[in-house]
Design a protein around this motif. Structure first.
Motif: not given
Length: 427
Positions: A363-379
Protein backbone atom coordinates in the motif's frame (compact mmCIF):
# COMPACT_ATOMS: atom_id res chain seq x y z
CA UNK A 1 5.27 -7.61 -0.36
CA UNK A 2 8.82 -8.48 0.56
CA UNK A 3 11.86 -6.23 0.96
CA UNK A 4 14.46 -7.09 -1.69
CA UNK A 5 17.24 -5.90 0.58
CA UNK A 6 16.49 -8.60 3.15
CA UNK A 7 16.46 -11.21 0.37
CA UNK A 8 19.86 -9.99 -0.88
CA UNK A 9 21.25 -10.05 2.65
CA UNK A 10 20.29 -13.67 3.36
CA UNK A 11 18.67 -15.55 0.45
CA UNK A 12 18.99 -18.91 2.20
CA UNK A 13 17.06 -17.66 5.22
CA UNK A 14 14.34 -16.26 2.93
CA UNK A 15 13.96 -19.58 1.10
CA UNK A 16 13.85 -21.49 4.39
CA UNK A 17 11.01 -19.25 5.63
CA UNK A 18 9.12 -19.76 2.35
CA UNK A 19 9.58 -23.51 2.68
CA UNK A 20 7.83 -23.33 6.05
CA UNK A 21 4.86 -21.82 4.19
CA UNK A 22 4.95 -24.67 1.67
CA UNK A 23 6.44 -22.54 -1.11
CA UNK A 24 9.45 -23.55 -3.21
CA UNK A 25 12.71 -21.62 -3.39
CA UNK A 26 12.38 -18.17 -4.93
CA UNK A 27 15.40 -16.11 -3.83
CA UNK A 28 17.67 -16.95 -6.78
CA UNK A 29 14.91 -16.18 -9.29
CA UNK A 30 14.07 -12.88 -7.58
CA UNK A 31 17.69 -11.81 -7.28
CA UNK A 32 18.38 -12.66 -10.94
CA UNK A 33 15.48 -10.41 -12.00
CA UNK A 34 16.65 -7.73 -9.58
CA UNK A 35 20.16 -7.84 -11.03
CA UNK A 36 18.82 -7.55 -14.58
CA UNK A 37 16.68 -4.59 -13.59
CA UNK A 38 19.55 -2.83 -11.86
CA UNK A 39 21.86 -3.44 -14.83
CA UNK A 40 19.30 -1.94 -17.18
CA UNK A 41 18.77 1.01 -14.83
CA UNK A 42 22.53 1.64 -14.76
CA UNK A 43 22.64 1.43 -18.53
CA UNK A 44 19.80 3.95 -18.79
CA UNK A 45 21.47 6.33 -16.38
CA UNK A 46 24.73 6.11 -18.30
CA UNK A 47 22.94 6.71 -21.61
CA UNK A 48 21.08 9.71 -20.18
CA UNK A 49 24.33 11.10 -18.80
CA UNK A 50 26.12 10.67 -22.10
CA UNK A 51 23.18 12.25 -23.99
CA UNK A 52 23.30 15.31 -21.76
CA UNK A 53 27.05 15.53 -22.02
CA UNK A 54 26.99 15.22 -25.82
CA UNK A 55 24.20 17.79 -26.12
CA UNK A 56 26.29 20.34 -24.24
CA UNK A 57 29.31 19.48 -26.35
CA UNK A 58 27.34 20.16 -29.53
CA UNK A 59 26.85 23.77 -28.44
CA UNK A 60 30.53 24.19 -27.72
CA UNK A 61 31.53 22.67 -31.09
CA UNK A 62 29.07 24.92 -32.95
CA UNK A 63 30.43 28.02 -31.23
CA UNK A 64 33.96 27.01 -32.21
CA UNK A 65 32.93 26.33 -35.79
CA UNK A 66 33.80 22.62 -35.55
CA UNK A 67 30.90 21.35 -37.63
CA UNK A 68 32.43 17.91 -38.13
CA UNK A 69 32.51 17.26 -34.38
CA UNK A 70 29.06 18.79 -33.94
CA UNK A 71 27.60 16.51 -36.62
CA UNK A 72 29.19 13.44 -35.02
CA UNK A 73 27.80 14.40 -31.64
CA UNK A 74 24.35 15.03 -33.11
CA UNK A 75 24.40 11.56 -34.66
CA UNK A 76 25.42 10.05 -31.32
CA UNK A 77 22.59 11.86 -29.50
CA UNK A 78 20.11 10.69 -32.14
CA UNK A 79 21.26 7.07 -31.68
CA UNK A 80 20.88 7.34 -27.91
CA UNK A 81 17.38 8.83 -28.23
CA UNK A 82 16.38 6.04 -30.61
CA UNK A 83 17.71 3.32 -28.31
CA UNK A 84 16.40 4.64 -24.99
CA UNK A 85 12.66 3.85 -25.45
CA UNK A 86 13.55 0.21 -26.06
CA UNK A 87 15.74 0.09 -22.96
CA UNK A 88 13.06 1.85 -20.90
CA UNK A 89 10.46 -0.66 -22.11
CA UNK A 90 12.78 -3.49 -21.12
CA UNK A 91 13.27 -1.92 -17.70
CA UNK A 92 9.48 -1.74 -17.21
CA UNK A 93 9.10 -5.34 -18.37
CA UNK A 94 11.71 -6.66 -15.94
CA UNK A 95 10.34 -4.47 -13.14
CA UNK A 96 6.82 -5.77 -13.71
CA UNK A 97 8.04 -9.38 -13.73
CA UNK A 98 9.87 -8.81 -10.46
CA UNK A 99 6.85 -7.11 -8.87
CA UNK A 100 4.57 -9.94 -9.99
CA UNK A 101 6.92 -12.54 -8.53
CA UNK A 102 7.12 -10.70 -5.22
CA UNK A 103 3.34 -10.16 -5.11
CA UNK A 104 2.69 -13.89 -5.50
CA UNK A 105 4.66 -14.90 -2.41
CA UNK A 106 3.04 -15.15 1.06
CA UNK A 107 4.29 -13.38 4.14
CA UNK A 108 7.06 -15.02 6.14
CA UNK A 109 6.15 -16.55 9.52
CA UNK A 110 7.18 -14.83 12.74
CA UNK A 111 9.51 -16.48 15.21
CA UNK A 112 7.61 -18.96 17.33
CA UNK A 113 4.94 -19.85 14.78
CA UNK A 114 4.70 -23.66 14.70
CA UNK A 115 5.67 -25.37 11.47
CA UNK A 116 2.99 -27.56 9.97
CA UNK A 117 0.93 -28.38 6.90
CA UNK A 118 -2.68 -27.79 7.93
CA UNK A 119 -5.07 -27.17 10.84
CA UNK A 120 -4.08 -30.50 12.37
CA UNK A 121 -0.72 -28.94 13.26
CA UNK A 122 -2.15 -25.86 15.01
CA UNK A 123 -1.40 -25.39 18.72
CA UNK A 124 -4.15 -24.92 21.29
CA UNK A 125 -3.10 -22.14 23.67
CA UNK A 126 -6.02 -21.84 26.07
CA UNK A 127 -9.68 -22.63 26.71
CA UNK A 128 -12.33 -20.46 28.35
CA UNK A 129 -15.66 -21.59 29.74
CA UNK A 130 -17.13 -25.05 30.11
CA UNK A 131 -19.48 -26.57 27.54
CA UNK A 132 -22.98 -26.85 28.95
CA UNK A 133 -24.36 -30.19 30.04
CA UNK A 134 -27.67 -30.73 28.22
CA UNK A 135 -30.49 -32.85 29.61
CA UNK A 136 -31.38 -33.62 25.98
CA UNK A 137 -29.48 -34.13 22.74
CA UNK A 138 -28.53 -30.63 21.51
CA UNK A 139 -29.47 -29.83 17.94
CA UNK A 140 -27.59 -27.90 15.28
CA UNK A 141 -28.66 -24.33 14.53
CA UNK A 142 -29.95 -25.35 11.10
CA UNK A 143 -32.56 -27.48 12.89
CA UNK A 144 -33.38 -24.90 15.59
CA UNK A 145 -33.39 -21.79 13.40
CA UNK A 146 -36.28 -22.21 10.95
CA UNK A 147 -38.95 -22.17 13.68
CA UNK A 148 -37.38 -18.96 15.08
CA UNK A 149 -37.14 -16.98 11.83
CA UNK A 150 -33.97 -18.28 10.13
CA UNK A 151 -35.40 -18.98 6.68
CA UNK A 152 -32.95 -20.89 4.50
CA UNK A 153 -35.49 -21.72 1.80
CA UNK A 154 -36.64 -18.10 1.43
CA UNK A 155 -33.05 -16.89 0.97
CA UNK A 156 -32.23 -19.66 -1.48
CA UNK A 157 -35.38 -19.02 -3.52
CA UNK A 158 -34.40 -15.43 -4.28
CA UNK A 159 -30.60 -15.63 -4.32
CA UNK A 160 -29.49 -19.26 -4.48
CA UNK A 161 -27.48 -21.45 -2.14
CA UNK A 162 -25.69 -19.92 0.86
CA UNK A 163 -28.07 -17.01 1.28
CA UNK A 164 -30.43 -16.78 4.26
CA UNK A 165 -33.45 -14.63 5.09
CA UNK A 166 -33.79 -13.64 8.78
CA UNK A 167 -37.19 -12.56 10.06
CA UNK A 168 -38.66 -11.14 13.27
CA UNK A 169 -36.84 -11.81 16.54
CA UNK A 170 -34.09 -13.70 14.70
CA UNK A 171 -33.27 -10.61 12.66
CA UNK A 172 -33.43 -8.48 15.81
CA UNK A 173 -31.05 -10.81 17.66
CA UNK A 174 -28.62 -10.61 14.74
CA UNK A 175 -28.78 -6.80 14.89
CA UNK A 176 -28.45 -6.83 18.68
CA UNK A 177 -25.27 -8.88 18.47
CA UNK A 178 -23.74 -6.51 15.93
CA UNK A 179 -24.62 -3.41 17.96
CA UNK A 180 -23.32 -4.97 21.17
CA UNK A 181 -20.02 -5.83 19.49
CA UNK A 182 -19.59 -2.32 18.09
CA UNK A 183 -20.38 -0.73 21.44
CA UNK A 184 -17.87 -2.92 23.27
CA UNK A 185 -15.10 -2.31 20.75
CA UNK A 186 -15.59 1.46 20.66
CA UNK A 187 -16.43 2.12 24.32
CA UNK A 188 -14.13 -0.37 26.04
CA UNK A 189 -11.33 -1.27 23.65
CA UNK A 190 -10.34 2.01 22.02
CA UNK A 191 -11.49 1.42 18.45
CA UNK A 192 -12.90 4.24 16.33
CA UNK A 193 -16.09 3.32 14.49
CA UNK A 194 -15.99 3.82 10.72
CA UNK A 195 -18.48 3.48 7.88
CA UNK A 196 -16.27 2.57 4.90
CA UNK A 197 -17.05 1.90 1.23
CA UNK A 198 -18.26 -1.58 0.32
CA UNK A 199 -16.98 -1.20 -3.25
CA UNK A 200 -13.24 -0.87 -3.79
CA UNK A 201 -10.85 -0.74 -6.73
CA UNK A 202 -8.14 -3.22 -7.69
CA UNK A 203 -5.35 -1.38 -5.87
CA UNK A 204 -7.18 -1.59 -2.53
CA UNK A 205 -7.50 -5.38 -2.79
CA UNK A 206 -3.90 -5.62 -3.96
CA UNK A 207 -2.83 -3.63 -0.92
CA UNK A 208 -4.38 -6.05 1.56
CA UNK A 209 -3.35 -9.12 -0.45
CA UNK A 210 -6.58 -10.44 -1.97
CA UNK A 211 -5.45 -9.57 -5.48
CA UNK A 212 -4.16 -10.95 -7.71
CA UNK A 213 -3.94 -14.37 -6.05
CA UNK A 214 -7.49 -14.73 -4.70
CA UNK A 215 -9.63 -13.10 -7.38
CA UNK A 216 -11.82 -16.21 -7.63
CA UNK A 217 -12.94 -15.74 -4.03
CA UNK A 218 -14.27 -12.24 -4.74
CA UNK A 219 -17.34 -10.72 -6.38
CA UNK A 220 -16.66 -8.20 -9.14
CA UNK A 221 -19.03 -5.25 -9.53
CA UNK A 222 -18.57 -3.83 -13.00
CA UNK A 223 -15.15 -3.31 -14.55
CA UNK A 224 -13.69 -0.97 -11.93
CA UNK A 225 -14.91 -2.23 -8.56
CA UNK A 226 -15.15 -5.27 -6.29
CA UNK A 227 -17.42 -5.99 -3.32
CA UNK A 228 -15.33 -6.19 -0.16
CA UNK A 229 -14.79 -9.68 1.33
CA UNK A 230 -14.10 -8.00 4.69
CA UNK A 231 -13.89 -4.45 6.03
CA UNK A 232 -10.19 -5.13 6.56
CA UNK A 233 -9.76 -4.00 2.95
CA UNK A 234 -11.40 -0.59 3.40
CA UNK A 235 -10.06 0.11 6.88
CA UNK A 236 -6.46 -0.86 6.20
CA UNK A 237 -6.38 1.06 2.92
CA UNK A 238 -7.38 4.23 4.77
CA UNK A 239 -3.62 4.86 5.17
CA UNK A 240 -2.70 3.88 1.62
CA UNK A 241 -0.05 6.14 0.02
CA UNK A 242 0.20 8.16 3.23
CA UNK A 243 2.92 9.11 5.68
CA UNK A 244 1.31 9.03 9.12
CA UNK A 245 2.70 11.98 11.02
CA UNK A 246 2.01 10.69 14.54
CA UNK A 247 1.94 6.98 15.33
CA UNK A 248 2.91 7.24 18.97
CA UNK A 249 -0.40 5.48 19.66
CA UNK A 250 -1.81 2.72 17.42
CA UNK A 251 -4.63 3.71 15.06
CA UNK A 252 -7.50 1.37 15.96
CA UNK A 253 -10.44 1.16 13.58
CA UNK A 254 -13.63 -0.89 13.57
CA UNK A 255 -16.60 -1.23 11.23
CA UNK A 256 -19.75 -3.29 10.91
CA UNK A 257 -20.24 -4.12 7.24
CA UNK A 258 -21.75 -6.70 4.95
CA UNK A 259 -19.04 -8.93 3.47
CA UNK A 260 -19.23 -10.82 0.20
CA UNK A 261 -17.32 -13.98 -0.68
CA UNK A 262 -17.77 -16.45 -3.48
CA UNK A 263 -16.32 -19.25 -1.32
CA UNK A 264 -14.68 -20.65 -4.44
CA UNK A 265 -12.22 -22.66 -2.35
CA UNK A 266 -14.84 -24.08 -0.01
CA UNK A 267 -16.84 -26.40 -2.25
CA UNK A 268 -18.83 -28.86 -0.19
CA UNK A 269 -17.96 -27.26 3.17
CA UNK A 270 -20.73 -26.09 5.52
CA UNK A 271 -23.35 -26.10 2.77
CA UNK A 272 -26.05 -26.58 5.42
CA UNK A 273 -26.93 -23.74 7.76
CA UNK A 274 -25.67 -20.24 8.44
CA UNK A 275 -21.94 -20.77 8.96
CA UNK A 276 -20.54 -20.24 5.46
CA UNK A 277 -22.59 -17.67 3.51
CA UNK A 278 -21.90 -15.65 0.36
CA UNK A 279 -23.16 -12.55 2.19
CA UNK A 280 -22.64 -12.02 5.91
CA UNK A 281 -21.95 -9.27 8.44
CA UNK A 282 -18.84 -8.84 10.51
CA UNK A 283 -17.44 -6.37 13.01
CA UNK A 284 -13.88 -5.95 11.78
CA UNK A 285 -10.93 -4.72 13.85
CA UNK A 286 -7.88 -3.12 12.21
CA UNK A 287 -4.82 -1.59 13.81
CA UNK A 288 -2.01 0.43 12.24
CA UNK A 289 1.02 0.79 14.49
CA UNK A 290 4.79 1.06 14.82
CA UNK A 291 6.78 -2.21 14.54
CA UNK A 292 7.77 -2.07 18.21
CA UNK A 293 4.09 -1.88 19.25
CA UNK A 294 2.85 -4.76 17.10
CA UNK A 295 3.25 -7.57 19.64
CA UNK A 296 1.28 -5.78 22.35
CA UNK A 297 -1.29 -4.65 19.79
CA UNK A 298 -1.80 -8.23 18.63
CA UNK A 299 -2.50 -9.26 22.22
CA UNK A 300 -4.91 -6.34 22.64
CA UNK A 301 -6.84 -7.29 19.51
CA UNK A 302 -7.11 -10.93 20.59
CA UNK A 303 -8.34 -9.84 24.02
CA UNK A 304 -10.87 -7.48 22.39
CA UNK A 305 -12.40 -10.39 20.47
CA UNK A 306 -12.24 -12.74 23.45
CA UNK A 307 -14.11 -10.21 25.57
CA UNK A 308 -17.17 -10.48 23.32
CA UNK A 309 -17.29 -14.26 23.68
CA UNK A 310 -16.83 -14.04 27.43
CA UNK A 311 -19.59 -11.44 27.79
CA UNK A 312 -21.93 -13.73 25.85
CA UNK A 313 -20.81 -16.68 28.01
CA UNK A 314 -19.81 -18.71 24.96
CA UNK A 315 -17.10 -21.34 25.62
CA UNK A 316 -14.17 -21.09 23.23
CA UNK A 317 -10.55 -22.00 22.71
CA UNK A 318 -7.60 -19.95 21.46
CA UNK A 319 -5.39 -21.55 18.81
CA UNK A 320 -2.03 -20.49 17.35
CA UNK A 321 -2.06 -21.33 13.64
CA UNK A 322 0.81 -23.23 12.07
CA UNK A 323 2.69 -22.04 8.99
CA UNK A 324 0.56 -24.13 6.66
CA UNK A 325 -2.78 -22.83 7.95
CA UNK A 326 -2.07 -19.08 8.13
CA UNK A 327 -3.53 -16.63 5.64
CA UNK A 328 -1.47 -15.24 2.77
CA UNK A 329 -0.65 -11.89 4.42
CA UNK A 330 -0.15 -13.08 8.01
CA UNK A 331 3.06 -13.43 10.00
CA UNK A 332 1.26 -14.78 13.04
CA UNK A 333 -2.39 -15.66 13.59
CA UNK A 334 -4.52 -16.64 16.55
CA UNK A 335 -7.91 -18.21 15.87
CA UNK A 336 -10.74 -18.15 18.37
CA UNK A 337 -12.96 -21.21 18.03
CA UNK A 338 -16.37 -21.18 19.70
CA UNK A 339 -18.01 -24.31 21.07
CA UNK A 340 -21.01 -25.51 19.05
CA UNK A 341 -22.81 -28.25 21.01
CA UNK A 342 -24.96 -29.22 18.02
CA UNK A 343 -21.80 -30.14 16.14
CA UNK A 344 -19.93 -31.27 19.27
CA UNK A 345 -16.97 -29.26 18.01
CA UNK A 346 -15.10 -25.98 18.24
CA UNK A 347 -15.50 -23.83 15.13
CA UNK A 348 -13.61 -20.69 14.06
CA UNK A 349 -15.37 -17.43 14.91
CA UNK A 350 -12.45 -15.00 14.70
CA UNK A 351 -9.04 -15.00 13.04
CA UNK A 352 -6.66 -12.32 14.33
CA UNK A 353 -3.49 -11.68 12.36
CA UNK A 354 -0.34 -9.61 12.61
CA UNK A 355 0.83 -8.83 9.07
CA UNK A 356 4.06 -6.96 9.84
CA UNK A 357 4.93 -4.51 7.05
CA UNK A 358 3.74 -6.93 4.34
CA UNK A 359 0.54 -5.04 3.52
CA UNK A 360 2.15 -1.65 4.16
CA UNK A 361 4.71 -2.26 1.40
CA UNK A 362 1.92 -3.15 -1.02
CA UNK A 363 0.00 0.00 0.00
CA UNK A 364 3.04 2.28 0.46
CA UNK A 365 1.81 3.15 3.95
CA UNK A 366 4.52 4.72 6.07
CA UNK A 367 5.08 6.77 9.21
CA UNK A 368 7.68 9.21 10.43
CA UNK A 369 9.56 7.89 13.49
CA UNK A 370 9.70 10.18 16.49
CA UNK A 371 13.48 10.75 16.25
CA UNK A 372 12.67 13.75 14.05
CA UNK A 373 14.66 12.53 11.06
CA UNK A 374 13.52 12.76 7.48
CA UNK A 375 13.59 9.01 6.95
CA UNK A 376 10.24 7.18 6.97
CA UNK A 377 9.42 3.56 7.77
CA UNK A 378 6.63 1.20 6.87
CA UNK A 379 3.78 0.79 9.37
CA UNK A 380 2.70 -2.58 10.70
CA UNK A 381 -0.89 -3.70 10.20
CA UNK A 382 -3.12 -6.09 12.14
CA UNK A 383 -6.66 -7.27 11.54
CA UNK A 384 -9.25 -9.58 13.03
CA UNK A 385 -12.94 -10.21 13.57
CA UNK A 386 -14.55 -8.82 16.66
CA UNK A 387 -16.69 -10.84 15.74
CA UNK A 388 -18.33 -12.52 12.74
CA UNK A 389 -21.98 -11.74 13.52
CA UNK A 390 -23.58 -14.72 11.78
CA UNK A 391 -21.31 -17.27 13.40
CA UNK A 392 -21.89 -15.65 16.78
CA UNK A 393 -25.64 -15.94 16.18
CA UNK A 394 -25.12 -19.64 15.43
CA UNK A 395 -23.21 -20.05 18.70
CA UNK A 396 -25.91 -18.25 20.70
CA UNK A 397 -28.62 -20.47 19.19
CA UNK A 398 -26.80 -23.73 19.84
CA UNK A 399 -25.51 -22.89 23.32
CA UNK A 400 -28.75 -21.26 24.48
CA UNK A 401 -31.20 -23.80 23.07
CA UNK A 402 -33.91 -25.34 25.24
CA UNK A 403 -35.65 -28.66 24.84
CA UNK A 404 -38.88 -26.96 23.69
CA UNK A 405 -37.07 -25.27 20.78
CA UNK A 406 -36.76 -21.85 22.42
CA UNK A 407 -33.42 -20.08 22.85
CA UNK A 408 -32.29 -18.08 25.87
CA UNK A 409 -30.98 -14.62 24.96
CA UNK A 410 -27.65 -13.78 26.68
CA UNK A 411 -28.33 -11.27 29.49
CA UNK A 412 -25.93 -8.67 28.04
CA UNK A 413 -28.20 -8.44 24.99
CA UNK A 414 -31.40 -7.86 26.92
CA UNK A 415 -31.38 -4.07 26.53
CA UNK A 416 -30.73 -4.47 22.79
CA UNK A 417 -33.69 -6.84 22.55
CA UNK A 418 -36.26 -4.66 24.31
CA UNK A 419 -36.05 -6.81 27.42
CA UNK A 420 -36.68 -10.09 25.59
CA UNK A 421 -35.14 -13.06 27.41
CA UNK A 422 -36.05 -15.81 24.97
CA UNK A 423 -36.68 -16.51 21.31
CA UNK A 424 -39.79 -18.66 21.12
CA UNK A 425 -40.75 -20.86 18.14
CA UNK A 426 -43.60 -19.46 16.12
CA UNK A 427 -46.57 -21.61 15.31
Amino acid sequence: MHDLRTIRDDPEKFDAALAARGVGQAASRLLALDEKRRDITTRLQQAQGRRNEASKAIGSAMREGDTETADALKAEVADIKEEMPQVEAREREIGAALSNELASLPNLPAIGVPHGEDEGDNEEIARWGSPRDFAFSPREHADIGPALGMEFETGAAMSGARFTFLRGDMARLHRALAQFMLDRQTQDNGYTECNPPLLVRDEALFGTGQLPKFADDLYRAGEDHWLIPTAEVSLTNSVRDQIVSDLSQPIRLTALTPCFRSEAGAAGRDTRGFIRQHQFEKVELVSICRPEDAGAEHDHMVASAEGILQALDLPYRKVLLCTGDMGFTAKKTFDLEVWLPGQNAYREISSISWCGDFQARRMNARYRPEDGGKKTAFVHTLNGSGLAVGRTLVAVLENGQQEDGSVVVPPVLSSYMGGREKLVPHG
